[in-house]
Enzyme design. Structure first.
Site, PDB file in Angstrom:
ATOM      1  N   TYR A  22      20.099  -1.277  -1.005  1.00 44.74           N
ATOM      2  CA  TYR A  22      18.709  -1.283  -1.440  1.00 44.74           C
ATOM      3  C   TYR A  22      17.787  -0.816  -0.318  1.00 44.74           C
ATOM      4  CZ  TYR A  22      14.218  -3.042  -3.133  1.00 44.74           C
ATOM      5  OH  TYR A  22      12.907  -3.146  -3.529  1.00 44.74           O
TER       6      TYR A  22
ATOM      7  N   LYS B 210      15.290   2.501  -0.193  1.00 44.58           N
ATOM      8  CA  LYS B 210      13.847   2.441  -0.009  1.00 44.58           C
ATOM      9  C   LYS B 210      13.410   3.192   1.255  1.00 44.58           C
ATOM     10  CE  LYS B 210      12.816   0.325  -3.764  1.00 44.58           C
ATOM     11  NZ  LYS B 210      12.046   1.044  -4.809  1.00 44.58           N
TER      12      LYS B 210
END
Length: 253
Positions: A154, A158
């Site tokens: 994740y 990002k």
């Protein structure tokens, strides 16, 4: 509150059925924009939003290039143009040691959180170039600059969104297309509990870990993010590009 800051603007908003996405759709409509709202599943969006003359609800798989191209085509066909793109669509990762992350999960997170934003940009940008102006806002995460253990894929996704934002901002500046990113802190959405490890209680994690990590003492609300997106998409931010705006209650300090 100043209204109609997005009058005569047309936006595509992805991830529109989530808490952050739906609040952004509402705010854009309040500010006078026409909105093509898209998600992989639009049932909740249709139920919550109902009918609105300036709203087009579209179901699309944002990892399918043909469907993304069709999405942009339908938005232009309905409203005449697209000059704003808000990439909110994304998924969480359950806290997982890196050695336990499968290659399938790695690709799923990177595809959903990064490739989708690339594809929507790819097909929306030519329309904006014809207009001679445009604005793109990408939703990243404060975890890209203040990582947490176990959220490896994740966090990488990002971080890639921040790099994509910078790359497009410099590439498109001469076309008068602005590209900016927002780093939300821990937000009061359904997604937040999904970051908990498989054997942890989601609500406990939200309150004892995420909420306690915010110096201002509370979780970020969806309208905090939506208001920031409205600003970056409005003419008030006409000289703002390549910026990363932390809306995080101080989490990134």
């Amino acid at each position: 509150m100043n209204r109609m800051r997005l009058l005569n603007k047309t936006a595509i908003i992805t991830g529109a059925a989530g808490g952050m996405g739906m609040e952004t759709v509402k705010r854009f409509l309040e500010e006078g924009a026409s909105v093509a709202a898209t998600d992989i599943n639009t049932k909740r969006l249709i139920s919550e939003m109902g009918e609105h003359p300036n709203l087009l609800t579209l179901q699309a798989d944002l990892n399918n290039e043909a469907e993304v191209e069709e999405l942009v085509y339908k938005a232009v066909n309905r409203f005449g143009t697209v000059d704003r793109l808000v990439n909110i669509a994304g998924i969480a990762q359950r806290a997982t040691p890196v050695e336990d992350v499968t290659i399938a999960e790695w690709h799923r997170i990177l595809d959903t959180n990064v490739t989708a934003a690339f594809l929507t940009s790819k097909f929306a940008i030519p329309v904006m170039k014809k207009n001679g102006n445009g604005a793109i806002v990408n939703i990243s995460s404060i975890s890209a600059v203040r990582p947490r253990p176990g959220l490896n894929a994740y966090i990488v996704s990002k971080g890639a969104i921040l790099s994509l934002t910078s790359a497009l901002a410099i590439e498109l500046a001469s076309d008068n297309i602005r590209v900016n990113a927002i780093n939300p802190g821990p937000a009061e959405t359904d997604m937040l509990g999904q970051f908990a490890a498989a054997d942890a209680d989601a609500e406990t994690v939200k309150n004892s870990i995420f909420k306690d990590s915010v110096p201002m003492g509370s979780l970020i609300q969806p309208d905090d993010i939506a208001n920031a997106i409205v600003y970056l998409c409005s003419d008030e931010a006409k000289m703002v590009t390549g910026a990363i705006l932390n809306v995080d209650g101080g989490r990134g300090l």
